[in-house]
Every structure is written in C-alpha cells, then in structure tokens.
Write an enzyme that holds these catalytic residues in place. Sequence first.
Site, PDB file in Angstrom:
ATOM      1  N   SER A   1       0.840  -1.200   0.000  1.00 43.68           N
ATOM      2  CA  SER A   1       0.000   0.000   0.000  1.00 43.68           C
ATOM      3  C   SER A   1       0.877   1.252   0.000  1.00 43.68           C
ATOM      4  O   SER A   1       1.606   1.500  -0.949  1.00 43.68           O
ATOM      5  CB  SER A   1      -0.965  -0.032   1.184  1.00 43.68           C
ATOM      6  OG  SER A   1      -1.929   0.990   1.078  1.00 43.68           O
TER       7      SER A   1
ATOM      8  N   ARG B   1      -1.682  12.347  -1.224  1.00 45.89           N
ATOM      9  CA  ARG B   1      -2.414  11.076  -1.149  1.00 45.89           C
ATOM     10  C   ARG B   1      -3.067  10.913   0.220  1.00 45.89           C
ATOM     11  O   ARG B   1      -4.233  10.527   0.333  1.00 45.89           O
ATOM     12  CB  ARG B   1      -1.459   9.911  -1.411  1.00 45.89           C
ATOM     13  CG  ARG B   1      -2.083   8.514  -1.379  1.00 45.89           C
ATOM     14  CD  ARG B   1      -0.988   7.482  -1.624  1.00 45.89           C
ATOM     15  NE  ARG B   1      -1.485   6.123  -1.782  1.00 45.89           N
ATOM     16  CZ  ARG B   1      -1.586   5.226  -0.794  1.00 45.89           C
ATOM     17  NH1 ARG B   1      -1.248   5.575   0.442  1.00 45.89           N
ATOM     18  NH2 ARG B   1      -2.026   4.001  -1.033  1.00 45.89           N
TER      19      ARG B   1
END
Length: 327
Positions: A113, A138
């Site tokens: 991730s 992000r």
Amino acid sequence: MRASLFKNYYFDIQSILIGRDVSMGKAAFIFPGQGAQYIGMGRDFYEQIPVSREMFDLASEASGLDIPALCFEQNEKINITEYTQIAMLAMEVAVLKAVEGKGCHPDVTAGLSLGEYGALAAAGVMDVRDVFRVVRKRGIYMQEAVPVGGAMTAVLGLEASQIEKVCEEAQGLVSIANYNCPGQIVITGEAKAVAQATDALTAAGAKRCVPLKVSGPFHSELLKGAGEKLGEALSAVAVHEINIPYLSNVTADYVTDKGQVKDLLVRQVASPVRWQQSIEKMIADGVDTFIEIGPGKTLSGFMRKISREVKALNIEKVEDLSKIQEL
C-alpha cells in the site's frame, strides 16, 4: 554484501530478471504500509546518519510539515491518515538511504500500500522530493474521501476463494482490501456489508474476524474519488526509466513501462493489495532474501507464513544496519 546487478542499468524483465540463474539468489527491499507507525520511529537515524537527517528535512520541506516533530514527539496526528502516510514514508526513505550508504542495493523492490512509494524511491522511478509531495497529497485525499459508515476487518483462517465468494454474495459494498499472507486477508467496504460478511465468514469457519481500528474503508471502491484526485497530482510529476524492477500492488507483477506507473498508483487507492501474490512472484523468480525497510516487523511476519524457505530481516534501527554485512 549483496549489491544489485540492475543498478543503473535499464532492464528487459523477461530476459534479465526471469532469465537469470535462480541459484544466484536475489535480494528484495520491501516497505511496510500504514499501521506500523509509532512515536520515535527513525529518531536514531535522524540523529546519527547525515543522509537520513537530510531525508527527514526534505520531507518537511516537500510537505510543509515538521516531520521530525511528527515522528519523534508525542502527538495524536501520527495515527491520522493524512499525517501517517508522510511520516511513514519519511522514515522509510531515511532508512533506505542509510542502507544504500552501506553499498547495499536491491535486485527488486515492492511495498505494501503506502509502502509502494518507498519502493518507487528505491527503484528511482520518481525524484524523492516528488514522492514526498505526492504522498502528502495522497494522505489528504484519502482522509477527505473517507465516507461515514466504512469499516475494515481482518479475516483469519480461511482461503481467499471462500472470502471472495462471501463478499460477492453480501448485500452492499464489501470486497477484499489486502491479500496479506496465507490465513490472513482483510475485507473492506460499507460497515453493514462488512458486518454481514463477517457473520457469514465466521459461519464458514474463520478462526477469527478482527475489526481494524482504521479511519476508513481503504482499498475499496469507496475511495475511488481519492484516486482520481491523486491522478491530478501525479500529472505534474516526472516518471523516470525503471532501473530496478518493482512490483505493483494492483497486478502483483513487475512494472516495466514507465507509462503505466501513474495509472497503477491511481488504481491502487481503490484496488486490493495483492501482497502475498507479489511475494510469491519474487520467490518464483529467485529472490531468496527480503529486507524490510521501515518501522516494525509486519512484513517479516507475513513472510514466515508465505515461505520459510527464504530469509527475511528488518532494518528499523541504526544497529540493524549490521545485518546487511552478513548478506
């Protein structure tokens, strides 16, 4: 000490990586994802290794945050997604540069991730400053996109096919977020759908279903909007030729075309993390040593369940650097 045969050399993945004699052995750098953070992570690198200090300071400059304070001083922000991600990445890159300073480079790299951005830095796919800027955005986009009523649960002791079937049959949005290792898969989605799936999985024989203390249903379609915003942020970032092979969470395969990088990072936000499959791919291609770079030993723990035929070690303290002398 192992040094990469791919350093500063553009590769043809089929003819070079897969075509190499697997008996030679290869080393992979792997980077953990959100959840492994803790107050004090990386402080010894910051205080003792100049290049590591430079990375923490660069992360501060790129993000507009005081990253050393975020990582080293007691605070609540470190466990909030928009801050966790940049803090984790700063620590990972600081450790990475210290490892590289010892002359150790990977044959291949991957990250879980958020950790995929550590892999991008290791592979030289983007400038480190750009990687920090992108991850700061992000984290913000993912935090902003978190819907009310989302949840994630770790399912222990069932085959992936059983879990996939239950998710498909559940009412509402629920899907697999992480294929971590044999016997450990995480589901994600709308809270009611996750709860229904959890009951069905327990009835199907799951050893345990553990709700995760997270701020949202990450790696689900509910985060698709965050991925779209990330795409806009990535549009201004330069992507370099891929000199060290790295694997995408989305495909569990090597990214060989730099033109695919941004699209895969956008898709990653709302797609399952195929970590077990990524590790199995690397092992099949001759990787026999996995070096976890960053806080904790989560990925090393997964490795023991995926394969006991390979070596796994972690570097999270300055004293751990001595481990690479043994490779």
